[in-house]
Design a protein around this motif. Structure first.
Motif, PDB file in Angstrom:
ATOM      1  N   VAL A 165       0.846  -1.208   0.000  1.00 25.06           N
ATOM      2  CA  VAL A 165       0.000   0.000   0.000  1.00 25.06           C
ATOM      3  C   VAL A 165       0.875   1.250   0.000  1.00 25.06           C
ATOM      4  O   VAL A 165       0.641   2.191  -0.767  1.00 25.06           O
ATOM      5  N   LEU A 166       1.902   1.266   0.840  1.00 24.79           N
ATOM      6  CA  LEU A 166       2.786   2.420   0.892  1.00 24.79           C
ATOM      7  C   LEU A 166       3.482   2.631  -0.450  1.00 24.79           C
ATOM      8  O   LEU A 166       3.586   3.763  -0.937  1.00 24.79           O
ATOM      9  N   GLY A 167       3.929   1.548  -1.079  1.00 25.77           N
ATOM     10  CA  GLY A 167       4.564   1.652  -2.395  1.00 25.77           C
ATOM     11  C   GLY A 167       3.632   2.246  -3.444  1.00 25.77           C
ATOM     12  O   GLY A 167       4.045   3.085  -4.244  1.00 25.77           O
ATOM     13  N   GLU A 168       2.371   1.815  -3.431  1.00 24.91           N
ATOM     14  CA  GLU A 168       1.397   2.355  -4.387  1.00 24.91           C
ATOM     15  C   GLU A 168       1.168   3.847  -4.156  1.00 24.91           C
ATOM     16  O   GLU A 168       1.072   4.630  -5.109  1.00 24.91           O
ATOM     17  N   LEU A 169       1.117   4.246  -2.895  1.00 27.39           N
ATOM     18  CA  LEU A 169       0.869   5.656  -2.583  1.00 27.39           C
ATOM     19  C   LEU A 169       2.072   6.528  -2.923  1.00 27.39           C
ATOM     20  O   LEU A 169       1.917   7.652  -3.423  1.00 27.39           O
ATOM     21  N   VAL A 170       3.275   6.035  -2.680  1.00 27.49           N
ATOM     22  CA  VAL A 170       4.483   6.777  -3.050  1.00 27.49           C
ATOM     23  C   VAL A 170       4.554   6.902  -4.575  1.00 27.49           C
ATOM     24  O   VAL A 170       4.842   7.971  -5.109  1.00 27.49           O
ATOM     25  N   ALA A 171       4.256   5.800  -5.282  1.00 25.32           N
ATOM     26  CA  ALA A 171       4.292   5.822  -6.753  1.00 25.32           C
ATOM     27  C   ALA A 171       3.269   6.791  -7.332  1.00 25.32           C
ATOM     28  O   ALA A 171       3.475   7.343  -8.417  1.00 25.32           O
ATOM     29  N   LEU A 179      -0.683  11.348   1.530  1.00 30.56           N
ATOM     30  CA  LEU A 179      -0.193   9.972   1.535  1.00 30.56           C
ATOM     31  C   LEU A 179      -0.462   9.314   2.896  1.00 30.56           C
ATOM     32  O   LEU A 179      -0.983   8.207   2.963  1.00 30.56           O
ATOM     33  N   LEU A 180      -0.139  10.011   3.969  1.00 30.68           N
ATOM     34  CA  LEU A 180      -0.332   9.455   5.315  1.00 30.68           C
ATOM     35  C   LEU A 180      -1.808   9.212   5.606  1.00 30.68           C
ATOM     36  O   LEU A 180      -2.182   8.189   6.178  1.00 30.68           O
ATOM     37  N   GLN A 181      -2.664  10.145   5.200  1.00 33.32           N
ATOM     38  CA  GLN A 181      -4.095   9.984   5.421  1.00 33.32           C
ATOM     39  C   GLN A 181      -4.642   8.798   4.633  1.00 33.32           C
ATOM     40  O   GLN A 181      -5.390   7.977   5.163  1.00 33.32           O
ATOM     41  N   GLN A 182      -4.258   8.669   3.375  1.00 35.88           N
ATOM     42  CA  GLN A 182      -4.748   7.559   2.558  1.00 35.88           C
ATOM     43  C   GLN A 182      -4.201   6.217   3.043  1.00 35.88           C
ATOM     44  O   GLN A 182      -4.896   5.205   2.995  1.00 35.88           O
TER      45      GLN A 182
END
Length: 192
Positions: A165-171, A179-182
């Motif tokens: 999930v973090l990788g998708e949001l950073v990408a 990003l943190l909220q999502q």
């Protein structure tokens, strides 16, 4: 971020993936609240049964799990999960008595246990850190945010899901607050 040597780093975001009961996470976020789920894990080795050719696991009634895995040609590792700690000594004889009350497969395994085999008992508790899992530029992930008593890999699986999930949001190129909220929104229900 100031590290133990005194060196200072500037970062857009800092991930804390330091595991359950991390003093660093507790210093930044406060103590996590236990969820009430606690397991007792017994670990030992036994002579490898002739019939064991692959990892075998048993999920019995609530709080009863058994995992038997070949670790060589002559030995197998045994992990047994219960909800209650034993009364009295923690040794292979106590584990044998426990397994003799569980059914046919556990009784077969109990019969193979050497009463002198070293046996370890580990208490594991689940906890879920209050949301949000971020403060400023610091994000708590994995067992630092949501420690799960490890029912055969689920704890590690949740940490990998955090990473995906973090990788998708950073990408996606999101700004840090978004990003943190999502991240929190996407992970909240799954880890509960």
């Amino acid at each position: 971020v100031t590290v133990g040597t005194g060196r200072v780093f500037d970062a857009d975001m800092v991930l804390l993936a330091t595991g359950a009961e991390s003093p660093l996470v507790s210093a930044v976020f406060g103590a996590a609240q236990p969820t009430g789920m606690q397991h007792i894990w017994w670990h030992t080795l036994l002579p490898r049964p002739a019939w064991l050719d692959r990892s075998t696991w048993m999920a019995g009634s609530v709080g009863r799990r058994l995992f038997l895995v070949p670790v060589g040609m002559t030995h197998a590792g045994l992990a047994v999960v219960t909800e209650a700690a034993p009364h009295g000594p923690v040794d292979a004889s106590a584990l044998r008595r426990l397994l003799n009350h569980w059914g046919a497969l556990p009784r077969r395994i109990a019969a193979a246990l050497d009463p002198a085999a070293p046996t370890t008992l580990r208490r594991v508790a689940s906890s879920l850190r209050d949301m949000p899992w971020h403060r400023g530029a610091v994000l708590c992930v994995g067992a630092s945010a949501h420690a799960i008593a490890p029912p055969f890999g689920q704890s590690a699986a949740q940490a990998l899901e955090d990473a995906v999930v973090l990788g998708e949001l950073v990408a996606a190129g999101l700004e840090r607050p978004q990003l943190l909220q999502q991240f929190t929104q996407r992970r909240r229900e799954r880890v509960r």
